[in-house]
Enzyme design. Structure first.
Site, PDB file in Angstrom:
ATOM      1  N   LYS A 154       1.083   2.461   3.360  1.00  0.00           N
ATOM      2  CA  LYS A 154       1.451   3.862   3.085  1.00  0.00           C
ATOM      3  C   LYS A 154       0.731   4.334   1.828  1.00  0.00           C
ATOM      4  O   LYS A 154       1.024   3.904   0.715  1.00  0.00           O
ATOM      5  CB  LYS A 154       2.963   4.019   2.889  1.00  0.00           C
ATOM      6  N   GLU A 171       4.790  -4.555  -8.240  1.00  0.00           N
ATOM      7  CA  GLU A 171       3.837  -4.346  -9.339  1.00  0.00           C
ATOM      8  C   GLU A 171       4.199  -3.013  -9.967  1.00  0.00           C
ATOM      9  O   GLU A 171       3.936  -1.961  -9.373  1.00  0.00           O
ATOM     10  CB  GLU A 171       2.396  -4.302  -8.791  1.00  0.00           C
TER      11      GLU A 171
HETATM   12  P1  NAD Z   1       6.070   6.077  -7.608  1.00  0.00           P
HETATM   13  O1  NAD Z   1       6.962   4.922  -7.848  1.00  0.00           O
HETATM   14  O2  NAD Z   1       6.619   7.458  -7.780  1.00  0.00           O
HETATM   15  O3  NAD Z   1       5.441   6.054  -6.141  1.00  0.00           O
HETATM   16  C1  NAD Z   1       4.798   4.930  -5.638  1.00  0.00           C
HETATM   17  C2  NAD Z   1       4.843   4.966  -4.128  1.00  0.00           C
HETATM   18  O4  NAD Z   1       6.187   4.802  -3.704  1.00  0.00           O
HETATM   19  C3  NAD Z   1       4.335   6.269  -3.486  1.00  0.00           C
HETATM   20  O5  NAD Z   1       3.565   5.954  -2.347  1.00  0.00           O
HETATM   21  C4  NAD Z   1       5.646   6.953  -3.084  1.00  0.00           C
HETATM   22  O6  NAD Z   1       5.501   7.833  -1.989  1.00  0.00           O
HETATM   23  C5  NAD Z   1       6.495   5.761  -2.713  1.00  0.00           C
HETATM   24  N1  NAD Z   1       7.938   6.036  -2.710  1.00  0.00           N
HETATM   25  C6  NAD Z   1       8.628   6.969  -3.420  1.00  0.00           C
HETATM   26  N2  NAD Z   1       9.936   6.907  -3.128  1.00  0.00           N
HETATM   27  C7  NAD Z   1      10.100   5.919  -2.224  1.00  0.00           C
HETATM   28  C8  NAD Z   1      11.208   5.351  -1.557  1.00  0.00           C
HETATM   29  N3  NAD Z   1      12.457   5.820  -1.741  1.00  0.00           N
HETATM   30  N4  NAD Z   1      11.013   4.314  -0.715  1.00  0.00           N
HETATM   31  C9  NAD Z   1       9.774   3.810  -0.527  1.00  0.00           C
HETATM   32  N5  NAD Z   1       8.670   4.316  -1.109  1.00  0.00           N
HETATM   33  C10 NAD Z   1       8.825   5.350  -1.964  1.00  0.00           C
HETATM   34  O7  NAD Z   1       4.825   5.811  -8.546  1.00  0.00           O
HETATM   35  P2  NAD Z   1       3.743   6.839  -8.982  1.00  0.00           P
HETATM   36  O8  NAD Z   1       4.381   7.791  -9.927  1.00  0.00           O
HETATM   37  O9  NAD Z   1       3.029   7.324  -7.772  1.00  0.00           O
HETATM   38  O10 NAD Z   1       2.732   5.845  -9.773  1.00  0.00           O
HETATM   39  C11 NAD Z   1       2.877   5.544 -11.106  1.00  0.00           C
HETATM   40  C12 NAD Z   1       3.599   4.231 -11.322  1.00  0.00           C
HETATM   41  O11 NAD Z   1       2.931   3.155 -10.665  1.00  0.00           O
HETATM   42  C13 NAD Z   1       3.581   3.876 -12.792  1.00  0.00           C
HETATM   43  O12 NAD Z   1       4.841   3.380 -13.179  1.00  0.00           O
HETATM   44  C14 NAD Z   1       2.534   2.780 -12.867  1.00  0.00           C
HETATM   45  O13 NAD Z   1       2.636   1.924 -13.976  1.00  0.00           O
HETATM   46  C15 NAD Z   1       2.750   2.066 -11.577  1.00  0.00           C
HETATM   47  N6  NAD Z   1       1.578   1.227 -11.243  1.00  0.00           N
HETATM   48  C16 NAD Z   1       1.685  -0.144 -11.331  1.00  0.00           C
HETATM   49  C17 NAD Z   1       0.574  -0.951 -11.069  1.00  0.00           C
HETATM   50  C18 NAD Z   1       0.628  -2.461 -11.155  1.00  0.00           C
HETATM   51  O14 NAD Z   1      -0.197  -3.126 -10.530  1.00  0.00           O
HETATM   52  N7  NAD Z   1       1.547  -3.040 -11.896  1.00  0.00           N
HETATM   53  C19 NAD Z   1      -0.627  -0.354 -10.699  1.00  0.00           C
HETATM   54  C20 NAD Z   1      -0.693   1.030 -10.629  1.00  0.00           C
HETATM   55  C21 NAD Z   1       0.425   1.816 -10.892  1.00  0.00           C
END
Ligand code: NAD
Length: 487
Positions: free
Chosen positions: A173, A248
């Site tokens: 996704k 992650e």
């Molecule tokens: P997010 O958590 O808002 O979204 C991530 C994904 O989860 C998106 O595809 C979103 O549609 C999906 N999602 C949202 N609600 C959901 C639910 N209820 N059930 C299942 N999926 C759902 O993150 P973001 O704001 O898009 O990205 C930023 C975050 O990602 C930051 O905290 C960043 O540090 C983290 N990040 C971590 C790594 C790593 O490898 N540790 C790498 C990149 C980004």
């Protein structure tokens, strides 16, 4: 407007609905994306399940899987320019970075292509003379892969590569913010010749698409990258299908600079650590912890570098900082800076959105010594650095570990024994010494604490996509003795 489609069961199709994707550099819609909802998710998961157990994939040898992965790697390398342009267009990440990163993504697929036929089972030295016992390593099942907007091709490659090497099938996704490059990757998966249903790529919103995917009864494992709050919802969803889960998540990574460090090198690494990718990097070194004796000199050097950074169109190769990916993200960064200044943080550089279209925010430095600034605890996911100072090594370590997160850390010093003490004392999944933001397919990546669980990269990541099956074979021709005694 460009139109993109989902890739389900080897076919490209529209979603149940569609939504507009916004170009972060202009703030205007530029493409129409397919919005997958519950029925699309169900179709994709069922296709992956069918491919895993009944399709040609089930009869594909590990060597053939490796060859398909090599083909995908070559296709990614050949189309890196086009993929980079799409990622830049849809997320605002600068073309300098997307071009280099996507060329390197091909190496991740190559690495896992080489691993596909090196995942071995084992023979156990069992404590019974008339038994032969083996462990087979089998694919864990259908994987739900959920990624955030930043670096979608990279963050999906560290999941897709090892999962395919292990023989799994998957539904990927893409984030609703900037899904274009991942939807385009599906064309290369198709061209590489993976059987239908092995890799399905969809996009949609978290509460509908993401939730339906992560709680689907046919999902065996969820590989999630995103923020901790969403991770909690995904963990709750997994209570329904009892899928295993790797997370992650975010970070508030410390960047420690001692007075004996090469300050020019440390300043460049700090600029890379917080301003590259406009700060939208999970490993952003967002808390500078600098020895008091050099604080003023080092911060002045950083301010000078921050103010020279070229802000501009992400498609221009000269640009060093582009826009943030979404208006929501820019507004969030603005609000966090404002609340930090209200709490007493002193503004050293940046701090105000430029008067131009798009979701721009300048490289910003906040001096937070002696105050409880919200900028010290909250991940910005933006170009904002908070500065603290220390007098002793012990104090530096205490400040570094003063966070619930534990993804990465940087240590800059010429003192070898001190570097060793800190690399052991820091609670984080990655410690970079005299460098920052280096990654490789060979090196595991992942966090401690609120930064998540599980590791991506390296051989172990491929093993994590397998489960063992224990096979018992009795080698005696004698009849089985007393059936009421376990043996
Ligand atoms: P997010 O958590 O808002 O979204 C991530 C994904 O989860 C998106 O595809 C979103 O549609 C999906 N999602 C949202 N609600 C959901 C639910 N209820 N059930 C299942 N999926 C759902 O993150 P973001 O704001 O898009 O990205 C930023 C975050 O990602 C930051 O905290 C960043 O540090 C983290 N990040 C971590 C790594 C790593 O490898 N540790 C790498 C990149 C980004």
């Amino acid at each position: 407007m460009r139109r993109f489609q989902c890739y389900i069961d080897g076919k490209f199709s529209d979603g149940e609905a569609c939504f507009e994707s916004i170009d972060p550099a202009s703030g205007r819609a530029w493409a129409e994306m397919p919005e997958a909802r519950e029925a699309d998710v169900d179709r994709a998961v069922k296709a992956a399940h069918e491919a895993l157990y009944n399709g040609p994939w089930a009869r594909t040898t590990a060597t053939q899987r490796g060859k398909l992965l090599y083909r995908l790697a070559d296709l990614v390398a050949a189309h890196a320019g086009k993929l980079a342009e799409l990622e830049t267009r849809d997320t605002g990440k600068i073309i300098r970075e997307t071009s280099a990163q996507i060329a390197y993504v091909a190496d991740y697929y190559r690495y896992y292509a080489g691993i596909a036929d090196k995942i071995e089972g084992s023979y156990l030295p069992i404590d019974k003379l008339d038994m032969d016992v083996w462990l087979r390593r089998e694919p864990i099942g259908v994987i739900a892969m959920v990624v955030p907007w930043n670096s979608q091709l990279f963050l999906s490659a560290v999941k897709i590569g090892p999962a395919l090497a292990a023989g799994c099938t998957m539904v990927v996704k893409a984030s609703e913010d900037g899904p274009a490059p991942l939807l385009e990757l599906a064309r290369l998966v198709d061209e590489a010749g993976f059987p239908p249903g092995v890799v399905n790529v969809i996009t949609g919103f978290g509460p509908s698409c993401g939730a339906a995917l992560s709680r689907h009864p046919k999902i065996a494992h969820i590989a999630f990258t995103g923020g901790p709050e969403t991770a909690r919802q995904v963990v709750r969803n997994s209570a329904e299908n009892l899928a295993s889960i790797s997370l992650e998540l975010g970070g508030k990574s410390p960047f420690i600079v001692f007075a004996d460090a090469d300050l020019e090198s440390a300043a460049n690494a700090q600029v890379a650590g917080i301003f590259a990718a406009t700060g939208q990097s999970c490993v952003a070194g967002s808390r500078l912890i600098v020895e008091e004796a050099i604080k003023d000199r080092f911060v002045a050097l950083l301010k000078q570098k921050a103010e020279k950074i070229r802000i501009g169109s992400p498609l221009d190769v000269a640009t060093e900082v582009g826009p943030l990916a979404t208006r929501r993200q820019r507004d969030r960064v603005e609000a966090l800076v404002a609340s930090s200044i209200e709490a007493g943080a002193r503004l050293i550089a940046g701090g105000a959105s430029p008067d131009r279209d798009g979701f721009y925010y300048p490289p910003t430095i906040l001096d937070c010594d002696g105050i409880a600034s919200p900028s010290l605890d909250n991940e910005f996911f933006g170009p904002v650095l908070s500065v603290l100072s220390f007098k002793t090594e012990e104090e530096a370590l205490t400040l570094a570990n003063d966070t619930g997160y534990g993804l990465a850390a940087g240590v800059f010093t010429q003192n070898l024994t001190r570097a060793h003490r800190l690399m052991k004392g820091i609670r984080a999944g990655i410690v970079w010494v005299n460098t920052y933001r280096a990654v490789s397919p060979i090196a595991p990546f992942g966090g401690f604490g609120l930064s998540g669980q599980g590791r991506e990269g390296g051989m172990a990541a491929a093993l994590d996509y397998t489960k063992t099956k224990t096979i018992w074979l009795r080698t005696s021709d004698d009849p089985i003795p007393d059936p009421f005694v376990m043996r």
